[in-house]
Scaffold this active site. Sequence first.
Site, PDB file in Angstrom:
ATOM      1  N   TRP A 141     -26.190  84.948  -0.016  1.00  0.00           N
ATOM      2  CA  TRP A 141     -26.715  84.036  -0.963  1.00  0.00           C
ATOM      3  C   TRP A 141     -28.122  83.360  -0.441  1.00  0.00           C
ATOM      4  O   TRP A 141     -29.264  83.134  -1.479  1.00  0.00           O
ATOM      5  CB  TRP A 141     -26.043  82.637  -1.311  1.00  0.00           C
ATOM      6  CG  TRP A 141     -24.252  83.258  -1.845  1.00  0.00           C
ATOM      7  CD1 TRP A 141     -23.163  83.262  -1.221  1.00  0.00           C
ATOM      8  CD2 TRP A 141     -24.524  83.860  -3.095  1.00  0.00           C
ATOM      9  NE1 TRP A 141     -22.367  83.706  -2.124  1.00  0.00           N
ATOM     10  CE2 TRP A 141     -22.928  84.120  -3.033  1.00  0.00           C
ATOM     11  CE3 TRP A 141     -25.277  84.319  -4.250  1.00  0.00           C
ATOM     12  CZ2 TRP A 141     -22.151  84.955  -4.311  1.00  0.00           C
ATOM     13  CZ3 TRP A 141     -24.517  85.143  -5.279  1.00  0.00           C
ATOM     14  CH2 TRP A 141     -23.187  85.482  -5.139  1.00  0.00           C
TER      15      TRP A 141
ATOM     16  N   ASP B  41     -28.428  74.604  -1.683  1.00  0.00           N
ATOM     17  CA  ASP B  41     -27.531  75.495  -2.486  1.00  0.00           C
ATOM     18  C   ASP B  41     -26.004  75.010  -1.887  1.00  0.00           C
ATOM     19  O   ASP B  41     -25.671  75.376  -1.018  1.00  0.00           O
ATOM     20  CB  ASP B  41     -27.546  76.931  -2.532  1.00  0.00           C
ATOM     21  CG  ASP B  41     -26.346  77.791  -3.319  1.00  0.00           C
ATOM     22  OD1 ASP B  41     -25.609  76.984  -3.628  1.00  0.00           O
ATOM     23  OD2 ASP B  41     -26.378  78.921  -3.027  1.00  0.00           O
TER      24      ASP B  41
ATOM     25  N   LYS C 206     -16.704  76.867  -8.462  1.00  0.00           N
ATOM     26  CA  LYS C 206     -15.922  77.032  -7.263  1.00  0.00           C
ATOM     27  C   LYS C 206     -15.153  75.789  -7.100  1.00  0.00           C
ATOM     28  O   LYS C 206     -13.946  75.936  -6.682  1.00  0.00           O
ATOM     29  CB  LYS C 206     -16.681  77.297  -5.948  1.00  0.00           C
ATOM     30  CG  LYS C 206     -17.179  78.931  -5.953  1.00  0.00           C
ATOM     31  CD  LYS C 206     -18.489  79.277  -5.802  1.00  0.00           C
ATOM     32  CE  LYS C 206     -18.619  80.632  -5.823  1.00  0.00           C
ATOM     33  NZ  LYS C 206     -19.990  80.963  -5.626  1.00  0.00           N
TER      34      LYS C 206
HETATM   35  C1  LIG Z   1     -21.132  81.669  -5.742  1.00  0.00           C
HETATM   36  C2  LIG Z   1     -22.389  81.404  -5.222  1.00  0.00           C
HETATM   37  C3  LIG Z   1     -23.647  81.637  -5.554  1.00  0.00           C
HETATM   38  C4  LIG Z   1     -23.882  82.409  -7.082  1.00  0.00           C
HETATM   39  O1  LIG Z   1     -23.507  81.475  -8.037  1.00  0.00           O
HETATM   40  P1  LIG Z   1     -23.822  82.202  -9.487  1.00  0.00           P
HETATM   41  O2  LIG Z   1     -23.591  80.903 -10.213  1.00  0.00           O
HETATM   42  O3  LIG Z   1     -22.695  83.059  -9.679  1.00  0.00           O
HETATM   43  O4  LIG Z   1     -25.163  82.535  -9.698  1.00  0.00           O
HETATM   44  C5  LIG Z   1     -24.793  80.782  -5.075  1.00  0.00           C
HETATM   45  N1  LIG Z   1     -24.543  80.503  -3.927  1.00  0.00           N
HETATM   46  C6  LIG Z   1     -23.468  80.111  -3.267  1.00  0.00           C
HETATM   47  C7  LIG Z   1     -23.453  79.606  -2.110  1.00  0.00           C
HETATM   48  C8  LIG Z   1     -22.285  80.785  -4.078  1.00  0.00           C
HETATM   49  O5  LIG Z   1     -21.011  80.579  -3.397  1.00  0.00           O
END
Ligand SMILES: *Cc1c(COP(=O)(O)O)cnc(C)c1O
Length: 357
Positions: free
Chosen positions: A99, A166, A190
């Site tokens: 990511w 993030d 998540k």
């Molecule tokens: C799942 C995830 C993403 C991607 O998220 P989307 O909403 O599918 O774009 C980005 N960063 C992390 C840390 C993730 O776990």
Amino acid sequence: MKKHNFNAGPSILPQEALEKAAQAVLDFNGSGLSILSISHRTPDFDAVMADADALFRELLGIPENYKIIFLGGGASTQFFEVPANFLGKKAGYVNTGVWSKKAIKEAKRYGEVQVLATSEDRNFTYIPKGFAIPTDLDYLHITTNNTIYGTEYHTDIDSPVPLIADMSSDILSRPVDVKKYAMIYGGAQKNLAPAGVTFAIIREDMLDKIARDLPTMVDYRTHTDNNSMFNTPPVFPIYVLVETLRWAKSIGGVEELYRRNKEKAELLYAEIDRNSLFRGTVEKEDRSLMNICFVMTEGNEDLAPAFMEFAKSKGMVGIKGHRLVGGFRASCYNALPKESVEALVACMQEFEKANKR
Ligand SMILES: *Cc1c(COP(=O)(O)O)cnc(C)c1O
């Protein structure tokens, strides 16, 4: 048979939130209309948006001088919206896995990117520490929990430049010192909601730094100025997010979630370390509380498919490791009950008894 949902995302949500959501799909607030079929510009939905803001703020301790917005496009859209808004000349990134890499790739479209530290040399099995942070950066970007590799920052780092994180996969899993961050964002699928809504928490002074002429929807001010209602927000995911936040509050808030998450993770890591057939894949001090990765020990690799089948037969769902890491990954998000971790541990013990060589 009871299913134990270890899916990495979208993932398990509290039963209470699912029940509220199911009811609202049929009849939202006794209106006789489905939440799926109402205007987002109604007092009833205004109240949902106000609750989303108030509960998020209360649970995570988000100060007054931060805006909370709810967007579409996933965390992946933030990978380019962050630099589009905030990268004037140069930004720093820490590369801790898939990511982070994707975020770095998008940022390079907007200016100079300095990768200040990376754990790629050892396949992202640790969190780099003690690296220097130049003071001339527009911001520093980190990924606090690495969903695929199973590493996590366990402290909020100090940064002399605006820190942007993030937190897609560890939001609300532990107390966070929000003041240390200029922005926190993530896909909500998540720990908070079904797929379709992205949260962003932005310190107000950051908004004054936006210098680029941006498409209206990309400019954060469009959303902060309109309470995330410039266009149609993801109505249903936001509704479920609010119900998830209510559940989090009802059980005791982030402190209690953190206590439960540590307890679950300790249980599973202890078994991984004890069991002769399994081993962990990352540095112990950087082990994620959310995404717990493990593989078969040396000489036992051939048992992996058999364990997968056995675990499946016991109701385990979603424990296959990401293709980049292999092995197994048990995602233990907020809503996962301790009983599910206990069931997985029992499964590993039973498998060891049957297969010890
Ligand atoms: C799942 C995830 C993403 C991607 O998220 P989307 O909403 O599918 O774009 C980005 N960063 C992390 C840390 C993730 O776990």
